[in-house]
Design an enzyme around this catalytic site. Structure first.
Site, mmCIF file in Angstrom:
data_model
loop_
_atom_site.group_PDB
_atom_site.id
_atom_site.type_symbol
_atom_site.label_atom_id
_atom_site.label_comp_id
_atom_site.label_asym_id
_atom_site.label_seq_id
_atom_site.Cartn_x
_atom_site.Cartn_y
_atom_site.Cartn_z
ATOM 1 N N LYS A 18 44.446 49.618 3.231
ATOM 2 C CA LYS A 18 43.323 49.525 4.308
ATOM 3 C C LYS A 18 43.370 47.836 4.501
ATOM 4 C CE LYS A 18 39.735 47.519 2.087
ATOM 5 N NZ LYS A 18 39.386 46.257 1.811
ATOM 6 N N VAL A 28 48.397 45.183 -6.111
ATOM 7 C CA VAL A 28 47.274 45.505 -6.879
ATOM 8 C C VAL A 28 46.203 44.223 -6.828
ATOM 9 C CG1 VAL A 28 46.784 45.927 -9.270
ATOM 10 C CG2 VAL A 28 49.002 46.690 -8.491
ATOM 11 N N ALA A 56 44.464 43.149 -4.609
ATOM 12 C CA ALA A 56 44.754 42.388 -3.368
ATOM 13 C C ALA A 56 43.756 42.259 -2.436
ATOM 14 C CB ALA A 56 46.132 43.009 -2.889
ATOM 15 N N ASP A 67 34.464 51.510 -1.561
ATOM 16 C CA ASP A 67 35.371 51.429 -0.288
ATOM 17 C C ASP A 67 36.107 53.047 -0.549
ATOM 18 O OD1 ASP A 67 34.880 49.248 0.404
ATOM 19 O OD2 ASP A 67 36.939 48.068 -0.473
HETATM 20 O O1 C5P Z 1 31.491 49.563 -5.536
HETATM 21 P P1 C5P Z 1 32.804 48.822 -6.103
HETATM 22 O O2 C5P Z 1 32.773 49.038 -7.458
HETATM 23 O O3 C5P Z 1 34.042 48.925 -5.380
HETATM 24 O O4 C5P Z 1 31.991 47.224 -6.053
HETATM 25 C C1 C5P Z 1 32.598 46.367 -6.871
HETATM 26 C C2 C5P Z 1 31.498 45.113 -7.046
HETATM 27 O O5 C5P Z 1 31.627 44.484 -5.767
HETATM 28 C C3 C5P Z 1 30.097 45.360 -7.228
HETATM 29 O O6 C5P Z 1 29.881 45.765 -8.502
HETATM 30 C C4 C5P Z 1 29.415 44.513 -6.471
HETATM 31 O O7 C5P Z 1 29.268 43.397 -7.460
HETATM 32 C C5 C5P Z 1 30.289 44.143 -5.289
HETATM 33 N N1 C5P Z 1 29.668 44.882 -4.274
HETATM 34 C C6 C5P Z 1 28.682 44.377 -3.430
HETATM 35 N N2 C5P Z 1 28.333 44.978 -2.331
HETATM 36 C C7 C5P Z 1 28.928 46.124 -1.864
HETATM 37 C C8 C5P Z 1 30.113 46.557 -2.380
HETATM 38 C C9 C5P Z 1 30.520 45.946 -3.724
HETATM 39 O O8 C5P Z 1 27.937 43.304 -3.692
HETATM 40 N N3 C5P Z 1 28.507 46.613 -0.770
#
Ligand code: C5P
EC number: 2.7.1.148
Length: 291
Positions: free
Chosen positions: A10, A95, A97, A136
């Protein structure tokens, strides 16, 4: 039973963070679209109670650190599954990315496991379960073009992205998404106009889409990594109608109407940057197979 399932990458046409929430995540508004650059997963049901990953690429873990493994484990525990699975991943998405390669693989794994373990889950149920392992992944479960809100897991479908060319360039650096979010100052950045982006997509208005691209995380990643900014500037100099970093980076993508101009941007980036791709928005032409 063996199945093969595609996992497209995406890009974020826009990414806005409104404020930091009590739970540490940011409340976001993102418009995302899947592109014609995809991994392929092959799933084979095993009678033995084990999860086996076979990644045909370097630098990708084959254990619990992999989101695919976490996805399989989550379903196993939730639905008391005592069968196993072997998942082979044919990797094409760069990766770390900003292209959701890991998230899309996890989404494809959940969809594939729903079939081979005969769980009978709806797409909505799969999307809901998926957000336990990453923000995501729900978007990747649906694919297409959508507005994602909340921490990224609330998905509202939008019409398909109008036809155009997309040139992607990934410098050989890696960025940490948590670090980029941590350093973001939401009150001190230019916020994209999400409403205008959504309207433009609804109207199939490419010029409106170009004009509404924006990503608040550029303020952090471009500052820390000047080479990302140089890629973006180069894309615009070679004639891209819009250029933007995807996710927390470091990949930058260019949106271009005409093939000849896209080719010029692509050639202008090759040699300047290690990984360069020229793709289209995702089309459903590549079907998943079950046999
Ligand atoms: O949800 P995911 O593990 O992909 O998110 C990785 C990190 O990105 C989270 O631990 C957080 O620090 C940050 N994040 C955020 N707000 C979001 C999504 C991700 O601060 N909406």
């Amino acid at each position: 039973m063996k199945i093969s399932i595609t996992a497209p990458a995406k890009i974020n046409l826009s990414l806005d963070a409104l404020y930091k929430r009590e739970d540490g995540y940011h409340e976001v508004e993102m418009v995302m679209t899947t592109i014609d650059l995809a991994d392929r997963l092959f799933l084979e049901r095993l009678d033995e109670d084990k999860i086996v990953l076979d990644v045909k690429a370097h630098f990708i873990p084959e254990d619990r650190r992999n989101l695919i493994y976490q996805a399989a484990l989550l379903l196993k525990n939730r639905f008391n599954i005592n069968m196993g699975v072997r998942i082979t991943i044919d990797k094409h998405i760069p990766v770390s990315a900003g292209l959701a390669g890991g998230s899309s693989d996890a989404a494809a794994a959940l969809k594939g496991l729903n079939i081979i373990w005969e769980l009978g889950l709806s797409i909505e149920e799969i999307a809901e379960i998926s957000s336990e392992i990453g923000s995501d992944i729900a978007f990747c479960v649906y694919g297409g073009t959508a507005l994602a809100t909340g921490r990224g897991e609330k998905i509202s479908a939008l019409p398909n992205m109008p036809g155009c060319w997309i040139v992607l360039a990934k410098p050989s650096i890696s960025v940490s998404t948590p670090t980029i979010y941590k350093e973001l100052q939401v009150d001190n950045v230019e916020h994209p106009n999400t409403e205008k982006m959504v309207e433009s997509i609804k109207n199939g208005d490419l010029d409106g889409i170009f004009a509404s691209t924006g990503n608040v995380l550029e303020s952090v990643t471009l500052e820390k990594n000047p080479q990302v900014k140089r890629i973006k500037d180069r894309m615009l100099a070679f004639g891209a109608e819009a250029a933007l970093m995807s996710g927390s980076g470091p990949t930058v993508f260019a949106l271009i109407k005409q093939y000849s101009r896209a080719k010029r941007v692509y050639n202008g980036l090759r040699g300047f940057c290690e990984e360069v791709y020229m793709v289209r928005p995702w089309s459903e032409s590549e079907n998943d197979t079950i046999n």
